[in-house]
Design a protein around this motif. Sequence first.
Motif, PDB file in Angstrom:
ATOM      1  N   VAL A 396       0.862  -1.181   0.000  1.00 29.79           N
ATOM      2  CA  VAL A 396       0.000   0.000   0.000  1.00 29.79           C
ATOM      3  C   VAL A 396       0.896   1.228   0.000  1.00 29.79           C
ATOM      4  N   THR A 397       0.689   2.136  -0.944  1.00 29.37           N
ATOM      5  CA  THR A 397       1.439   3.388  -0.979  1.00 29.37           C
ATOM      6  C   THR A 397       0.530   4.504  -0.508  1.00 29.37           C
ATOM      7  N   SER A 398       1.013   5.286   0.439  1.00 32.43           N
ATOM      8  CA  SER A 398       0.250   6.384   1.017  1.00 32.43           C
ATOM      9  C   SER A 398       0.938   7.692   0.651  1.00 32.43           C
ATOM     10  N   GLU A 399       0.303   8.480  -0.183  1.00 34.37           N
ATOM     11  CA  GLU A 399       0.883   9.737  -0.651  1.00 34.37           C
ATOM     12  C   GLU A 399       0.105  10.902  -0.059  1.00 34.37           C
ATOM     13  N   VAL A 400       0.816  11.756   0.696  1.00 32.88           N
ATOM     14  CA  VAL A 400       0.192  12.914   1.333  1.00 32.88           C
ATOM     15  C   VAL A 400      -0.001  13.996   0.277  1.00 32.88           C
ATOM     16  N   LEU A 401      -1.245  14.366   0.040  1.00 35.13           N
ATOM     17  CA  LEU A 401      -1.531  15.453  -0.891  1.00 35.13           C
ATOM     18  C   LEU A 401      -1.629  16.796  -0.166  1.00 35.13           C
ATOM     19  N   GLU A 402      -2.101  16.753   1.069  1.00 37.16           N
ATOM     20  CA  GLU A 402      -2.207  17.959   1.897  1.00 37.16           C
ATOM     21  C   GLU A 402      -2.195  17.500   3.344  1.00 37.16           C
ATOM     22  N   SER A 403      -1.517  18.266   4.205  1.00 35.53           N
ATOM     23  CA  SER A 403      -1.391  17.821   5.590  1.00 35.53           C
ATOM     24  C   SER A 403      -1.682  18.947   6.564  1.00 35.53           C
ATOM     25  N   ASN A 404      -2.524  18.642   7.533  1.00 35.02           N
ATOM     26  CA  ASN A 404      -2.779  19.542   8.655  1.00 35.02           C
ATOM     27  C   ASN A 404      -3.099  18.703   9.885  1.00 35.02           C
ATOM     28  N   GLY A 405      -2.171  17.818  10.220  1.00 31.50           N
ATOM     29  CA  GLY A 405      -2.317  17.008  11.416  1.00 31.50           C
ATOM     30  C   GLY A 405      -2.853  15.616  11.154  1.00 31.50           C
ATOM     31  N   GLU A 462      -2.538  22.446  16.837  1.00 33.71           N
ATOM     32  CA  GLU A 462      -2.854  21.900  18.151  1.00 33.71           C
ATOM     33  C   GLU A 462      -1.785  20.904  18.604  1.00 33.71           C
ATOM     34  N   ASP A 463      -1.190  20.208  17.644  1.00 27.23           N
ATOM     35  CA  ASP A 463      -0.062  19.331  17.956  1.00 27.23           C
ATOM     36  C   ASP A 463       1.153  20.171  18.364  1.00 27.23           C
ATOM     37  N   TYR A 464       1.394  21.253  17.635  1.00 24.78           N
ATOM     38  CA  TYR A 464       2.567  22.113  17.882  1.00 24.78           C
ATOM     39  C   TYR A 464       2.471  22.812  19.232  1.00 24.78           C
ATOM     40  N   ASN A 465       1.315  23.337  19.565  1.00 22.58           N
ATOM     41  CA  ASN A 465       1.136  24.088  20.811  1.00 22.58           C
ATOM     42  C   ASN A 465       0.667  23.222  21.976  1.00 22.58           C
ATOM     43  N   GLY A 466       0.385  21.938  21.712  1.00 20.43           N
ATOM     44  CA  GLY A 466      -0.148  21.064  22.746  1.00 20.43           C
ATOM     45  C   GLY A 466       0.914  20.271  23.468  1.00 20.43           C
ATOM     46  N   ASP A 467       0.463  19.361  24.327  1.00 14.93           N
ATOM     47  CA  ASP A 467       1.350  18.576  25.178  1.00 14.93           C
ATOM     48  C   ASP A 467       1.402  17.102  24.800  1.00 14.93           C
ATOM     49  N   GLY A 478     -11.714  -3.711  18.565  1.00  9.13           N
ATOM     50  CA  GLY A 478     -10.589  -3.462  19.458  1.00  9.13           C
ATOM     51  C   GLY A 478      -9.539  -2.563  18.862  1.00  9.13           C
ATOM     52  N   ILE A 479      -8.341  -2.609  19.436  1.00  7.58           N
ATOM     53  CA  ILE A 479      -7.223  -1.730  19.093  1.00  7.58           C
ATOM     54  C   ILE A 479      -6.179  -2.527  18.320  1.00  7.58           C
ATOM     55  N   THR A 480      -5.636  -1.898  17.251  1.00  8.79           N
ATOM     56  CA  THR A 480      -4.588  -2.551  16.462  1.00  8.79           C
ATOM     57  C   THR A 480      -3.239  -1.850  16.581  1.00  8.79           C
ATOM     58  N   ALA A 481      -3.223  -0.544  16.892  1.00  5.07           N
ATOM     59  CA  ALA A 481      -1.948   0.174  17.025  1.00  5.07           C
ATOM     60  C   ALA A 481      -2.146   1.415  17.871  1.00  5.07           C
ATOM     61  N   LEU A 482      -1.071   1.813  18.538  1.00  4.52           N
ATOM     62  CA  LEU A 482      -1.105   3.024  19.363  1.00  4.52           C
ATOM     63  C   LEU A 482       0.300   3.595  19.431  1.00  4.52           C
ATOM     64  N   GLN A 483       0.366   4.925  19.400  1.00  3.81           N
ATOM     65  CA  GLN A 483       1.648   5.615  19.570  1.00  3.81           C
ATOM     66  C   GLN A 483       1.388   6.922  20.296  1.00  3.81           C
ATOM     67  N   ALA A 484       2.091   7.141  21.385  1.00  6.38           N
ATOM     68  CA  ALA A 484       1.910   8.350  22.182  1.00  6.38           C
ATOM     69  C   ALA A 484       3.215   9.124  22.223  1.00  6.38           C
ATOM     70  N   ASP A 485       3.200  10.348  21.666  1.00 12.81           N
ATOM     71  CA  ASP A 485       4.319  11.279  21.774  1.00 12.81           C
ATOM     72  C   ASP A 485       3.937  12.315  22.825  1.00 12.81           C
ATOM     73  N   ILE A 486       4.626  12.310  23.930  1.00 13.30           N
ATOM     74  CA  ILE A 486       4.286  13.169  25.067  1.00 13.30           C
ATOM     75  C   ILE A 486       5.381  14.222  25.225  1.00 13.30           C
ATOM     76  N   LYS A 487       4.980  15.482  25.360  1.00 15.22           N
ATOM     77  CA  LYS A 487       5.937  16.588  25.374  1.00 15.22           C
ATOM     78  C   LYS A 487       6.187  17.140  26.765  1.00 15.22           C
ATOM     79  N   ILE A 488       5.425  16.714  27.740  1.00 13.67           N
ATOM     80  CA  ILE A 488       5.660  17.124  29.121  1.00 13.67           C
ATOM     81  C   ILE A 488       6.335  15.970  29.858  1.00 13.67           C
ATOM     82  N   PRO A 489       6.907  16.217  31.055  1.00 18.38           N
ATOM     83  CA  PRO A 489       7.707  15.165  31.719  1.00 18.38           C
ATOM     84  C   PRO A 489       6.961  13.892  32.072  1.00 18.38           C
ATOM     85  N   GLY A 490       5.659  13.855  31.945  1.00 19.50           N
ATOM     86  CA  GLY A 490       4.934  12.631  32.226  1.00 19.50           C
ATOM     87  C   GLY A 490       3.442  12.875  32.297  1.00 19.50           C
TER      88      GLY A 490
END
Length: 707
Positions: A396-405, A462-467, A478-490
């Motif tokens: 599967v090829t995923s090509e971003v045509l426009e991105s805003n989060g 909201e990603d840029y200014n958020g935590d 159910g759930i198949t994948a998860l990824q958490a990028d956290i910008k505060i100490p915890g």
Amino acid sequence: MVTAVSKTKPTSSQFMPLVVDYRQKAAAAGRIPTNYLRRELGTTDSEILTSRLIDRSIRPLFPAGYFYDTQILCNLLAVDGVNDPDVLAINGASAALALSDIPWNGPIGAVRVGLVDGEFLVNPTRMEMASSTLNLVIAGALHSQVVMMEAAAENVLQQDFCHAIKLGVKHTQQIILAIQQMMREQKVSKRTPAKLFAAPVEMVQYARQLASEKIYAVFTDFTHDKISRDEAVNKIRLDTEEQIKEKYPEADPYEVMEAFNTVSKETFRNLVLNEYRRCDGRDLTSLRNISCEVDILKPLHGSALFQRGQTQFFLSSLFFLFCFFLEGSLHSDIRLYRINGVKDKNFMLHYEFPPYATNEIGKMGGINRRELGHGALAEKSLKPIIPKDFPFTIRVTSEVLESNGSSSMASACGGSLALMDAGVPISSAVAGVAIGLISKPNPEKPSEVEDYRILTDILGIEDYNGDMDFKMAGTNKGITALQADIKIPGLPLKIVMEAIQQATVAKREILAIMNKAIAKPRLNRKENGPVVENVRVPISKRARFVGPGGYNLRKLQAETGVTISQVDEETFSVFAPTPAAMHEAQDFITDICKDDQEEQLEFGAVYTATITEIRDIGVMVKLYPNMSAVLLHNSQLDHKRIRHPSALGLDVGQQIQVKYFGRDPTDGRMRLSRKVLQSPAATVVKTLTDKHSIAMGAGDSQGTNSS
């Protein structure tokens, strides 16, 4: 071995210049690299993804404004083949930073949690992970706070997933206590940085007076889209920075810029925290407008267009059959040879993010770490729904045509649509969403969260200014994948659980919208879909089918686009991307393997052969007009030893009698001899003039010809 080094002089960068490099070495597993140079070349995808895992675990704990070049190197020295080394590398990086004098608010601990037969396992072995339905890597900080999460799961229920997170966080605390004990034993003292980059308070206050109301007006004007909002804020920025420079002529350029950024971020966050409003007019739990289309481009096996707000993706699904040739250099699937063993891969998703997707100019080159990470997350989201017995390898090829989060989660949604459009019998549709966080720290205890708002389907700003950027994908079940990028100490576990619940609700809303475009996989693949057929090639014809050095196979694949793999001694599997390519390949194969009357040739019989070419080593002869000439070696021409066929007076066009001894069992070549006939005994001669007629006779004088 993990090392941590940080310079004592600040860099000119306006961000935390942290570099993490994880290296797997063949010597650690007692192997020699199989490439030409017999040494490690470049970095593998696995190494890059593990480097990102370590980076995301330790980055949030560096002090704000610490802009000093810092490098973490993880070298794998020895591997037991039982345990995966990635979690150990995270803990090693934590220990290296904690025991160094580098300012860092650690330590952290990391564990892997698996789920085998309904039982949760902490740090399972590689063999146990082979049967696990959950692969959760979680990094925790002090006071049971979550710093990083990465998970791949096979439709694990929400309650089981939440239990795994709690179990993992509990076990990270033991690792943290062990590292703290080492710090006390080594009497570690942290150095004080020469400077932590931040805008002076008075400068921030002046910027607030100049720009706060103007920025607020932009963020509350819901008619703006991404580009117009950025242009409006940038205009205010230029005016404000000019006035700050006039009042503070000695100010550092970074301080001037950071003063405005602080006010802009503060205004944006207060709008969410105090007024429960977002810059595009949505409430905290609303999704952006979503549109889905399938079967966009007819020649493709499957295609889909997925748009969520100003994030738009085009996805295509293609089938392949990765084969092996006679020499066995390739295999029926892509095989990834890693330190921890061999893994088969019959599904892949490739993510491409060109610069025009964000209205920018950039260099187009190889894949970068960000693209690799986003593609890996989307691939993990879709992999559990791919049938394990599907005969093709899917790309599967995923090509971003426009991105805003939320581009990786849009890839998961669009990939699910493209797979169903291609007729892949996936078990269920998959949707993904990104959850954000705006929090307010406790003034007395900055590590604790006093107040917070969780946002569904976040924008880029909201990603840029958020935590937090909390991405979750799954099916209705159910759930198949998860990824958490956290910008505060915890993050407290309470916020993590609420984020999962909010993502689950949003995921089901997205699936309902996707079902309107296509609710289930097509029952039949498209007319231009791939075709697989088996072709039987007798051993006697295999040499002709393959050609000298595989020439015929390479020519067939180059001209028709098909892929050929050997199933057994006489059977070849032909994969064609379209039926037209299969028909073309069949004609090609038929032309190469014309009937050579092998079933009409009798072992031990004598035939009349016509010489077509004289060579130094022998003569090329034909037994009938439409056969390929075969070599009759000098050693089989006469009892006498000769150096050249001319010694016997042989010439092109001359007819001679030869005896047929069948085919060579190894290469299928015809075995003929004239030497054995150089005796007075009478023989029966057979003359083959064409494909359908055979004549019998006694001796040379009685040979007959049939028209």
